[in-house]
Write a protein that holds these residues in place. Structure first.
Motif, PDB file in Angstrom:
ATOM      1  N   GLY A 112     -20.528  -7.065 -33.392  1.00  0.00           N
ATOM      2  CA  GLY A 112     -21.412  -6.393 -32.530  1.00  0.00           C
ATOM      3  C   GLY A 112     -20.170  -5.675 -31.404  1.00  0.00           C
ATOM      4  O   GLY A 112     -20.513  -5.414 -30.461  1.00  0.00           O
ATOM      5  N   ARG A 113     -19.014  -5.535 -32.316  1.00  0.00           N
ATOM      6  CA  ARG A 113     -17.985  -4.969 -31.243  1.00  0.00           C
ATOM      7  C   ARG A 113     -17.891  -3.344 -31.476  1.00  0.00           C
ATOM      8  O   ARG A 113     -17.032  -2.567 -30.777  1.00  0.00           O
ATOM      9  N   MET A 114     -18.820  -3.032 -32.440  1.00  0.00           N
ATOM     10  CA  MET A 114     -19.019  -1.284 -32.700  1.00  0.00           C
ATOM     11  C   MET A 114     -20.268  -1.212 -32.227  1.00  0.00           C
ATOM     12  O   MET A 114     -21.380  -1.896 -32.517  1.00  0.00           O
ATOM     13  N   ALA A 115     -20.681  -0.029 -31.613  1.00  0.00           N
ATOM     14  CA  ALA A 115     -22.119   0.181 -30.868  1.00  0.00           C
ATOM     15  C   ALA A 115     -22.616   1.531 -32.008  1.00  0.00           C
ATOM     16  O   ALA A 115     -21.838   2.265 -32.323  1.00  0.00           O
ATOM     17  N   PRO A 116     -24.050   1.396 -31.923  1.00  0.00           N
ATOM     18  CA  PRO A 116     -24.511   2.518 -32.567  1.00  0.00           C
ATOM     19  C   PRO A 116     -24.158   3.860 -32.139  1.00  0.00           C
ATOM     20  O   PRO A 116     -24.053   4.094 -30.640  1.00  0.00           O
ATOM     21  N   GLY A 117     -23.805   4.795 -33.004  1.00  0.00           N
ATOM     22  CA  GLY A 117     -23.435   6.114 -32.588  1.00  0.00           C
ATOM     23  C   GLY A 117     -21.854   6.224 -32.650  1.00  0.00           C
ATOM     24  O   GLY A 117     -21.446   7.368 -32.349  1.00  0.00           O
ATOM     25  N   GLU A 118     -21.016   5.041 -32.513  1.00  0.00           N
ATOM     26  CA  GLU A 118     -19.751   5.212 -32.223  1.00  0.00           C
ATOM     27  C   GLU A 118     -19.116   5.631 -33.270  1.00  0.00           C
ATOM     28  O   GLU A 118     -19.199   5.343 -34.576  1.00  0.00           O
ATOM     29  N   LYS A 119     -18.013   6.670 -33.163  1.00  0.00           N
ATOM     30  CA  LYS A 119     -17.365   7.168 -34.431  1.00  0.00           C
ATOM     31  C   LYS A 119     -16.188   6.399 -34.877  1.00  0.00           C
ATOM     32  O   LYS A 119     -15.672   5.717 -33.975  1.00  0.00           O
ATOM     33  N   VAL A 120     -16.082   6.518 -36.062  1.00  0.00           N
ATOM     34  CA  VAL A 120     -14.678   5.580 -36.627  1.00  0.00           C
ATOM     35  C   VAL A 120     -13.674   6.799 -37.113  1.00  0.00           C
ATOM     36  O   VAL A 120     -13.983   7.516 -37.764  1.00  0.00           O
ATOM     37  N   SER A 121     -12.737   6.673 -36.456  1.00  0.00           N
ATOM     38  CA  SER A 121     -11.470   7.379 -36.594  1.00  0.00           C
ATOM     39  C   SER A 121     -10.835   6.720 -37.876  1.00  0.00           C
ATOM     40  O   SER A 121     -10.100   5.614 -37.835  1.00  0.00           O
TER      41      SER A 121
END
Length: 232
Positions: free
Chosen positions: A33-42
């Motif tokens: 859960g350390r990434m949120a919905p909609g968060e972009k991945v570079s």
């Protein structure tokens, strides 16, 4: 040097290992859960953080897109999917069935060592939740640790693998629950449901363990849907 025909097409071991490591690291970010919905991945930032080239990160991201844990947007950026209410309800319903079964099996098959691990995970989450200013990110991770300590006690690697696949999708959304506020951590049902699950597993009560995990999943889902944090 010519390769034997049986080895043609094999990739260098180091590159394959780096791809697996990148995949595992990204999976852990999603499941925890350390990434949120909609968060972009570079891809570039991820490669720099992992200390690898872009290639293994691209391979890992491609696998996660195939897993539907990440998605490619029309402008070709990569992001964590934004889940709709209908999709989230369906995911929660599937989790209740599968994770509830795993908890029941844990109650039936657990060992003394399993109880030590589950008890330690339950205690760590409870202590963090009781703090005046709990660390929301750590709480999300500790919640995951408790659940997977329970599921590991089911003695079914296949079942745990299936659940990890579900958490690749659920993890980013679950942070909307436990990251919501300190009050949510202290007053929400997670601490109580975890304690109920631990007690049921200790006394080998499969039905009660299943019910506790189901209640935990349902409580989090109802809260997240009630906040209006999901897509219509």
């Amino acid at each position: 040097m010519n390769r034997p025909a049986s080895l043609v097409g094999m990739e260098p071991l180091e590159r394959q290992t780096l791809g697996e490591r990148a995949y595992a690291q990204l999976c852990d970010l999603l499941v925890s859960g350390r990434m949120a919905p909609g968060e972009k991945v570079s891809l570039r930032s991820t490669a720099n953080a992992l200390g690898v080239s872009m290639m293994p990160v691209r391979e890992a991201v491609s696998r996660l897109v195939a897993d539907r844990a990440l998605e490619v947007t029309p402008n070709r950026s990569v992001r964590v999917p934004v889940m709709s209410v209908t999709q989230f309800r369906e995911l929660a319903a599937v989790r209740i069935v599968i994770e509830g079964h795993a908890a029941a099996e844990a109650a039936r098959l657990r060992t003394d060592d399993d109880l030590v691990h589950i008890g330690a995970a339950e205690s760590a989450f409870r202590r963090q939740s009781a703090m005046a200013d709990p660390d929301a990110g750590l709480s999300v991770s500790l919640n995951k640790d408790f659940h997977f300590a329970v599921y590991a006690a089911s003695a079914s690697p296949l079942l745990v693998e299936i659940i990890r696949g579900l958490w690749l999708k659920a993890g980013p959304v679950l942070n909307l629950d436990l990251r919501a506020s300190p009050e949510r951590l202290r007053e929400g049902g997670a601490v109580r449901f975890h304690a109920d699950a631990l007690a049921a597993i200790q006394r080998r009560d499969a039905a009660a363990a299943k019910a506790a995990i189901a209640a935990d999943i349902t409580g989090a889902a109802d809260f997240i849907i009630g906040r209006g944090a999901l897509a219509p």
